[in-house]
Design an enzyme around this catalytic site. Structure first.
Site, PDB file in Angstrom:
ATOM      1  N   ASP A  13       0.808  -1.226   0.000  1.00  0.00           N
ATOM      2  CA  ASP A  13       0.000   0.000   0.000  1.00  0.00           C
ATOM      3  C   ASP A  13       0.839   1.273   0.000  1.00  0.00           C
ATOM      4  OD1 ASP A  13      -2.189  -1.697   0.128  1.00  0.00           O
ATOM      5  OD2 ASP A  13      -2.225  -1.665   2.316  1.00  0.00           O
ATOM      6  N   GLY A  15       1.484   3.023  -2.559  1.00  0.00           N
ATOM      7  CA  GLY A  15       1.029   3.950  -3.603  1.00  0.00           C
ATOM      8  C   GLY A  15       1.481   3.493  -4.985  1.00  0.00           C
ATOM      9  N   LYS A  16       1.722   2.178  -5.121  1.00  0.00           N
ATOM     10  CA  LYS A  16       2.233   1.633  -6.388  1.00  0.00           C
ATOM     11  C   LYS A  16       1.290   1.945  -7.554  1.00  0.00           C
ATOM     12  CE  LYS A  16       2.338  -2.413  -4.359  1.00  0.00           C
ATOM     13  NZ  LYS A  16       2.124  -2.060  -2.956  1.00  0.00           N
ATOM     14  N   LYS A  18      -0.917   4.361  -8.005  1.00  0.00           N
ATOM     15  CA  LYS A  18      -0.876   5.757  -8.429  1.00  0.00           C
ATOM     16  C   LYS A  18       0.375   6.033  -9.260  1.00  0.00           C
ATOM     17  CE  LYS A  18       0.546  10.224  -7.566  1.00  0.00           C
ATOM     18  NZ  LYS A  18       0.563  11.524  -6.938  1.00  0.00           N
ATOM     19  N   ALA A  39      -3.868  -7.804  -3.776  1.00  0.00           N
ATOM     20  CA  ALA A  39      -3.436  -6.431  -4.029  1.00  0.00           C
ATOM     21  C   ALA A  39      -4.649  -5.520  -4.220  1.00  0.00           C
ATOM     22  CB  ALA A  39      -2.571  -6.395  -5.288  1.00  0.00           C
ATOM     23  N   GLY A  40      -4.475  -4.276  -3.817  1.00  0.00           N
ATOM     24  CA  GLY A  40      -5.472  -3.248  -4.106  1.00  0.00           C
ATOM     25  C   GLY A  40      -4.701  -2.006  -4.488  1.00  0.00           C
ATOM     26  N   HIS A  41      -4.679  -1.678  -5.761  1.00  0.00           N
ATOM     27  CA  HIS A  41      -3.882  -0.548  -6.248  1.00  0.00           C
ATOM     28  C   HIS A  41      -4.826   0.579  -6.672  1.00  0.00           C
ATOM     29  CE1 HIS A  41      -0.197  -3.321  -7.190  1.00  0.00           C
ATOM     30  NE2 HIS A  41      -0.598  -3.384  -5.938  1.00  0.00           N
ATOM     31  N   GLN A 224       2.050  -6.066  -3.233  1.00  0.00           N
ATOM     32  CA  GLN A 224       2.478  -6.173  -1.832  1.00  0.00           C
ATOM     33  C   GLN A 224       3.767  -5.353  -1.627  1.00  0.00           C
ATOM     34  OE1 GLN A 224       1.500  -9.549  -3.413  1.00  0.00           O
ATOM     35  NE2 GLN A 224      -0.421  -8.538  -2.930  1.00  0.00           N
ATOM     36  N   THR A 239       2.992 -12.622   2.671  1.00  0.00           N
ATOM     37  CA  THR A 239       2.159 -13.218   1.638  1.00  0.00           C
ATOM     38  C   THR A 239       2.906 -14.455   1.108  1.00  0.00           C
ATOM     39  OG1 THR A 239       0.826 -12.783  -0.322  1.00  0.00           O
ATOM     40  CG2 THR A 239       3.022 -11.752  -0.276  1.00  0.00           C
ATOM     41  N   GLY A 302     -10.902  -3.056   3.298  1.00  0.00           N
ATOM     42  CA  GLY A 302     -11.492  -1.965   4.077  1.00  0.00           C
ATOM     43  C   GLY A 302     -11.034  -1.939   5.531  1.00  0.00           C
TER      44      GLY A 302
HETATM   45  P1  GDP Z   1      -0.753   0.334  -3.507  1.00  0.00           P
HETATM   46  O1  GDP Z   1      -1.320  -0.950  -3.041  1.00  0.00           O
HETATM   47  O2  GDP Z   1       0.720   0.431  -3.275  1.00  0.00           O
HETATM   48  O3  GDP Z   1      -1.124   0.679  -4.922  1.00  0.00           O
HETATM   49  O4  GDP Z   1      -1.398   1.467  -2.572  1.00  0.00           O
HETATM   50  P2  GDP Z   1      -2.956   1.604  -2.198  1.00  0.00           P
HETATM   51  O5  GDP Z   1      -3.672   2.124  -3.381  1.00  0.00           O
HETATM   52  O6  GDP Z   1      -3.465   0.358  -1.574  1.00  0.00           O
HETATM   53  O7  GDP Z   1      -2.889   2.652  -1.028  1.00  0.00           O
HETATM   54  C1  GDP Z   1      -2.375   3.930  -1.214  1.00  0.00           C
HETATM   55  C2  GDP Z   1      -3.480   4.945  -0.862  1.00  0.00           C
HETATM   56  O8  GDP Z   1      -2.917   6.234  -0.755  1.00  0.00           O
HETATM   57  C3  GDP Z   1      -4.557   5.048  -1.924  1.00  0.00           C
HETATM   58  O9  GDP Z   1      -5.764   5.388  -1.307  1.00  0.00           O
HETATM   59  C4  GDP Z   1      -4.059   6.174  -2.805  1.00  0.00           C
HETATM   60  O10 GDP Z   1      -5.128   6.836  -3.490  1.00  0.00           O
HETATM   61  C5  GDP Z   1      -3.438   7.079  -1.786  1.00  0.00           C
HETATM   62  N1  GDP Z   1      -2.274   7.850  -2.225  1.00  0.00           N
HETATM   63  C6  GDP Z   1      -1.281   7.488  -3.084  1.00  0.00           C
HETATM   64  N2  GDP Z   1      -0.327   8.451  -3.118  1.00  0.00           N
HETATM   65  C7  GDP Z   1      -0.724   9.419  -2.269  1.00  0.00           C
HETATM   66  C8  GDP Z   1      -0.135  10.658  -1.833  1.00  0.00           C
HETATM   67  O11 GDP Z   1       0.944  11.053  -2.230  1.00  0.00           O
HETATM   68  N3  GDP Z   1      -0.857  11.386  -0.920  1.00  0.00           N
HETATM   69  C9  GDP Z   1      -2.055  10.967  -0.431  1.00  0.00           C
HETATM   70  N4  GDP Z   1      -2.667  11.748   0.454  1.00  0.00           N
HETATM   71  N5  GDP Z   1      -2.623   9.820  -0.821  1.00  0.00           N
HETATM   72  C10 GDP Z   1      -1.956   9.051  -1.714  1.00  0.00           C
HETATM   73  P1  IMO Z   2      -0.841  -4.187  -2.282  1.00  0.00           P
HETATM   74  O1  IMO Z   2      -0.366  -4.720  -3.601  1.00  0.00           O
HETATM   75  C1  IMO Z   2      -1.013  -4.662   2.031  1.00  0.00           C
HETATM   76  C2  IMO Z   2      -1.138  -8.734   3.603  1.00  0.00           C
HETATM   77  C3  IMO Z   2      -2.423  -9.178   4.266  1.00  0.00           C
HETATM   78  C4  IMO Z   2      -1.874 -10.180   5.261  1.00  0.00           C
HETATM   79  C5  IMO Z   2      -0.727 -10.827   4.505  1.00  0.00           C
HETATM   80  C6  IMO Z   2      -1.108 -12.139   3.812  1.00  0.00           C
HETATM   81  O2  IMO Z   2      -2.134  -3.484  -2.329  1.00  0.00           O
HETATM   82  O3  IMO Z   2       0.239  -3.421  -1.609  1.00  0.00           O
HETATM   83  P2  IMO Z   2      -2.598 -12.815   1.731  1.00  0.00           P
HETATM   84  O4  IMO Z   2      -3.964 -12.373   1.321  1.00  0.00           O
HETATM   85  O5  IMO Z   2      -1.536 -12.511   0.752  1.00  0.00           O
HETATM   86  O6  IMO Z   2      -2.574 -14.230   2.198  1.00  0.00           O
HETATM   87  O7  IMO Z   2      -2.295 -11.949   3.056  1.00  0.00           O
HETATM   88  O8  IMO Z   2      -0.328  -9.891   3.520  1.00  0.00           O
HETATM   89  N1  IMO Z   2      -1.313  -8.221   2.218  1.00  0.00           N
HETATM   90  C7  IMO Z   2      -1.229  -6.926   1.905  1.00  0.00           C
HETATM   91  N2  IMO Z   2      -1.073  -5.838   2.682  1.00  0.00           N
HETATM   92  N3  IMO Z   2      -1.072  -4.529   0.697  1.00  0.00           N
HETATM   93  C8  IMO Z   2      -1.203  -5.607  -0.090  1.00  0.00           C
HETATM   94  O9  IMO Z   2      -1.141  -5.537  -1.432  1.00  0.00           O
HETATM   95  C9  IMO Z   2      -1.329  -6.874   0.503  1.00  0.00           C
HETATM   96  N4  IMO Z   2      -1.501  -8.134   0.032  1.00  0.00           N
HETATM   97  C10 IMO Z   2      -1.474  -8.948   1.100  1.00  0.00           C
HETATM   98  O10 IMO Z   2      -3.073  -8.109   4.887  1.00  0.00           O
HETATM   99  O11 IMO Z   2      -1.319  -9.501   6.360  1.00  0.00           O
HETATM  100 MG    MG Z   3      -2.856  -1.637  -1.820  1.00  0.00          MG
END
Ligand code: GDP
Ligand code: IMO
Ligand code: MG
Length: 422
Positions: A13, A15-16, A18, A39-41, A224, A239, A302
């Site tokens: 998480d 910010g990959k 973005k 993953a949730g990007h 991740q 993971t 969530g």
């Molecule tokens: P990822 O899994 O690495 O792609 O990251 P996520 O999308 O799960 O989580 C990053 C969160 O931070 C998301 O809600 C993005 O919209 C938000 N985000 C990314 N870059 C920035 C930043 O520079 N500032 C803020 N405030 N939010 C950001």
């Molecule tokens: P992105 O790509 C943050 C965490 C889970 C759990 C552990 C194992 O959005 O950064 P799994 O479902 O792989 O068996 O879970 O890894 N986890 C993540 N935490 N970002 C992720 O992906 C994750 N993918 C898995 O919360 O602790």
């Molecule tokens: Mg994520």
């Protein structure tokens, strides 16, 4: 051309999504190489936010090839839902923009059920899995009984499916766990039919052919983060894939010498979702403030993310594991309102200071902090580093000096535009 890799240096998480979206115009091909719908990007542009799970984050740009690579674990039901939502919200026809590796592993409905049953049986030792079936699917792959995307095209696919499902049901009979596999199967087989509409490719050949061409550039998008890597992360709270740069080689079938820049992305602080050690976690008002301002709630589940200060010991470890050549710092804007910002520069383990990331990260680790004066300025509208407050420039310079790697991008907001390239 060589393949650049962008990957998370913390617990995911970072910010990959973005940043891959921001960088996509510089590339022709974006590939995912490991992980799955755990993953949730998130991406934001034109006041719209969208979260991708399996689909590479280059999808919103025209004329880009998006590849789901060999070491990805793909759940056809989830993939279909994601593709349907792209069509509904953006009019994007996914199979015109995405190709899927034949050797990617399939996640079956019973993998998801097994994930739930195994987690439930762990009680307070839960990993905190996203329950997408990731662990059980990778387990089947390494124990050589998994199904792969290419199998859906074979005449005996249904038999293979039934055989694996039956073996899962036998395992599930050992658990006291309720499930309804038939309900999930209808959705899953609809997903399999939808998957047949995609170009199913020998990705390793295609990617290696691209590498030979001077006019094709590839960015591999990690999922991740390094501290969730199955071998080098905070095991067993990890993971089930190799999230580090080496995983990009196996995940795409390319040689280490084919890797170009390694872009390591980190938040200006730290978060973790799920269980497991987190040395700089904050349980006080500062932790809550990071969560509130940073909207730190999981993109996939969530769940509230655990928040803490930046951890330089862990960051240096991740930089080493990946051979990072460029750093990207995100969410700097979240620190705008702090009087004091801290960075853990060492750990104290059993009273002894160390800057090594320990084998047993579950033991009692006390972070040793260096304090920085906060910038107390809204940086979210800044687009040039010349306009950075001096305190932010100091924070950046300190991390660059300690890691020995330049910070090339600073992200100051979730939107595509809120990006400072240095
Ligand atoms: P990822 O899994 O690495 O792609 O990251 P996520 O999308 O799960 O989580 C990053 C969160 O931070 C998301 O809600 C993005 O919209 C938000 N985000 C990314 N870059 C920035 C930043 O520079 N500032 C803020 N405030 N939010 C950001
Ligand atoms: P992105 O790509 C943050 C965490 C889970 C759990 C552990 C194992 O959005 O950064 P799994 O479902 O792989 O068996 O879970 O890894 N986890 C993540 N935490 N970002 C992720 O992906 C994750 N993918 C898995 O919360 O602790
Ligand atoms: Mg994520």
């Amino acid at each position: 051309m060589k393949v650049d890799v962008l990957l998370g240096l913390q617990w995911g998480d970072e910010g990959k999504g973005k940043v891959v979206d921001v960088l996509t115009p510089d590339y022709n091909v974006i590939t995912r190489f490991q992980g799955g719908a755990n993953a949730g990007h998130s991406l934001e542009f034109n006041n719209q936010k969208h979260i991708l799970h399996l689909i590479p984050s280059g999808i919103f740009h025209d004329g880009i090839v998006n590849i789901i690579g060999n070491c990805v674990v793909l759940d056809p039901a989830i993939f279909k839902k994601e593709c349907d939502s792209l069509k509904e919200k953006f009019g994007i026809i996914a199979n015109e923009r995405i190709q899927v590796a034949k050797k990617a592993t399939l996640i079956l409905p019973t993998h998801r059920i097994l994930d739930g049953a195994m987690e439930a049986s762990k009680g307070d030792k839960k990993i905190g899995s996203t329950l997408k079936g990731i662990g059980p699917a990778y387990t089947d792959k390494t124990s050589r009984c998994g199904l792969r995307v290419g199998d859906i095209l074979l005449p005996d696919f249904r038999d293979k499916y039934e055989k694996l499902k039956q073996s899962h049901l036998r395992t599930l009979s050992l658990y006291d766990y309720d499930y309804n596999v038939e309900e999930m199967e209808a959705e899953w087989f609809a997903g399999v039919e939808a998957l047949k509409q995609f170009e199913i490719i020998e990705a390793e050949h295609i990617v290696n052919d691209y590498i030979k061409k001077d006019n094709v550039s590839i960015l591999a998008e990690g999922a991740q983060g390094s501290l969730l890597d199955v071998d080098y992360g905070s095991y067993p709270f990890v993971t089930s894939s190799n999230t580090i740069c080496a995983g990009a080689c196996t995940g795409m079938g390319i040689a280490p010498s084919a890797i170009g820049e390694v872009k390591g992305i980190f938040k200006a602080y730290c978060t973790r979702v799920g269980s497991g050690p987190f040395p700089t976690e904050l349980f006080d008002t500062d932790g809550q403030k990071l969560r509130d301002i940073g909207h730190e709630y999981g993109s996939t589940t969530g769940r509230p993310r655990r928040c803490g200060w930046m951890d330089l010991v862990a960051l240096k470890y991740a930089v080493m594991l990946n051979g990072v050549t460029e750093l990207i710092m995100t969410k700097a804007d979240v620190l705008d309102d702090f009087d004091t910002i801290k960075i853990a520069v060492k750990y104290k383990v059993n009273g002894i200071e160390t800057d090594a990331f320990p084998y047993d990260i579950e033991q009692n680790i006390e972070p040793v902090y260096k304090e920085f004066k906060g910038w107390k300025t809204d940086i979210s509208k800044i687009r040039s580093e010349n306009d950075f407050p001096v305190e932010l420039s100091d924070y950046i310079a300190f991390i660059e000096k300690e890691t020995g790697v330049p910070i090339k991008i600073v992200s100051v907001g979730a939107d595509r535009e809120a990006t400072v390239v240095r």
